[in-house]
Motif scaffolding. Structure first.
Motif, PDB file in Angstrom:
ATOM      1  N   ASP A 252      -7.423 -18.743 -13.267  1.00 54.80           N
ATOM      2  CA  ASP A 252      -6.225 -18.734 -12.429  1.00 54.80           C
ATOM      3  C   ASP A 252      -5.681 -17.310 -12.521  1.00 54.80           C
ATOM      4  OD1 ASP A 252      -4.140 -19.530 -10.842  1.00 54.80           O
ATOM      5  OD2 ASP A 252      -3.010 -20.454 -12.472  1.00 54.80           O
TER       6      ASP A 252
ATOM      7  N   THR B  63      -3.619 -13.817 -11.623  1.00 56.46           N
ATOM      8  CA  THR B  63      -2.358 -13.264 -11.121  1.00 56.46           C
ATOM      9  C   THR B  63      -2.507 -11.747 -11.098  1.00 56.46           C
ATOM     10  OG1 THR B  63      -1.121 -15.064 -12.144  1.00 56.46           O
ATOM     11  CG2 THR B  63       0.131 -13.128 -11.449  1.00 56.46           C
ATOM     12  N   GLU B  64      -2.522 -11.171  -9.894  1.00 58.07           N
ATOM     13  CA  GLU B  64      -2.645  -9.724  -9.764  1.00 58.07           C
ATOM     14  C   GLU B  64      -1.310  -9.057 -10.095  1.00 58.07           C
ATOM     15  OE1 GLU B  64      -4.115  -8.888  -5.837  1.00 58.07           O
ATOM     16  OE2 GLU B  64      -6.153  -9.450  -6.383  1.00 58.07           O
TER      17      GLU B  64
ATOM     18  N   ASN C 143       0.054 -11.585  -6.290  1.00 59.87           N
ATOM     19  CA  ASN C 143      -0.863 -12.541  -5.651  1.00 59.87           C
ATOM     20  C   ASN C 143      -1.498 -13.448  -6.697  1.00 59.87           C
ATOM     21  OD1 ASN C 143      -0.379 -11.351  -3.181  1.00 59.87           O
ATOM     22  ND2 ASN C 143      -2.254 -10.158  -3.184  1.00 59.87           N
ATOM     23  N   GLN C 144      -1.598 -14.752  -6.371  1.00 57.64           N
ATOM     24  CA  GLN C 144      -2.213 -15.716  -7.281  1.00 57.64           C
ATOM     25  C   GLN C 144      -3.311 -16.465  -6.549  1.00 57.64           C
ATOM     26  OE1 GLN C 144       0.986 -18.216  -8.753  1.00 57.64           O
ATOM     27  NE2 GLN C 144       1.001 -17.053 -10.665  1.00 57.64           N
ATOM     28  N   TYR C 145      -4.420 -16.687  -7.243  1.00 53.22           N
ATOM     29  CA  TYR C 145      -5.548 -17.423  -6.680  1.00 53.22           C
ATOM     30  C   TYR C 145      -6.496 -17.803  -7.809  1.00 53.22           C
ATOM     31  CZ  TYR C 145      -7.398 -12.669  -6.944  1.00 53.22           C
ATOM     32  OH  TYR C 145      -7.744 -11.415  -7.375  1.00 53.22           O
ATOM     33  N   GLN C 146      -7.471 -18.680  -7.480  1.00 54.54           N
ATOM     34  CA  GLN C 146      -8.497 -19.042  -8.452  1.00 54.54           C
ATOM     35  C   GLN C 146      -9.750 -18.235  -8.167  1.00 54.54           C
ATOM     36  OE1 GLN C 146      -9.450 -23.133  -8.922  1.00 54.54           O
ATOM     37  NE2 GLN C 146      -7.595 -23.593 -10.068  1.00 54.54           N
ATOM     38  N   ARG C 147     -10.448 -17.851  -9.233  1.00 52.24           N
ATOM     39  CA  ARG C 147     -11.668 -17.052  -9.091  1.00 52.24           C
ATOM     40  C   ARG C 147     -12.674 -17.536 -10.125  1.00 52.24           C
ATOM     41  NH1 ARG C 147     -12.855 -11.521  -7.426  1.00 52.24           N
ATOM     42  NH2 ARG C 147     -11.509 -12.080  -5.718  1.00 52.24           N
TER      43      ARG C 147
ATOM     44  N   THR D 189     -13.708  -4.938  -4.452  1.00 53.65           N
ATOM     45  CA  THR D 189     -13.331  -6.334  -4.231  1.00 53.65           C
ATOM     46  C   THR D 189     -13.677  -7.211  -5.437  1.00 53.65           C
ATOM     47  OG1 THR D 189     -15.439  -6.855  -3.166  1.00 53.65           O
ATOM     48  CG2 THR D 189     -13.630  -6.130  -1.737  1.00 53.65           C
TER      49      THR D 189
END
Length: 139
Positions: free
Chosen positions: A90, A92-93, A97-101, A129
């Motif tokens: 999970d 958090t940049e 920005n938050q996303y799953q990777r 990227t």
């Protein structure tokens, strides 16, 4: 004969030397002739993982994101007895920005992350990227 008459070799990093042996010159040509494409790709992928781990460990990359480990899966692959794992993170940049990777990466056997641990991520200079695992963050 004790290095007196041969040309002096400059110190070369082991990963760069392995990459050179795998992909360049006569040894690279022999690898292409004797090792299947799938195995060569797996070797090159392992070399790339080792290069990323070395870059992250050197401290030359800035921290661009933090992440919490959601799941961790062992791939069964090892580089210098350190495991390559698949992390679901999970992320958090630094810009919010938050996303799953999902990230397949080399981790130190002394600091294998567990579910819930916070880890640092950096930006891959070769491919902006991509994120590179930079290790556990201290609490």
């Amino acid at each position: 004969m004790m290095g007196w008459f041969g040309k002096k070799n400059k110190q070369e990093d082991a990963i760069a030397k392995a990459d050179k042996m795998m992909n360049k010159g006569l040894s690279g040509m022999m690898m292409k002739g004797f090792v299947s494409k799938e195995h060569r790709e797996a070797i090159n992928q392992s070399l790339d993982s080792a290069k990323q781990a070395q870059l992250a460990a050197s401290g030359s990359l800035p921290l661009t994101a933090t992440a919490t480990v959601i799941t961790i899966t062992d791939t069964g692959k090892l580089i210098n007895f350190d495991p390559i794992v698949v992390l679901v993170l999970d992320v958090t940049e630094t810009n919010g920005n938050q996303y799953q990777r999902t990230l397949e990466t080399l981790v130190s056997k002394m600091q294998i992350p567990r579910v819930g641990d916070r880890v640092g991520l950096g930006q891959n200079p070769a491919n902006p990227t991509e994120l590179i695992y930079m290790g556990l963050l201290s609490v």
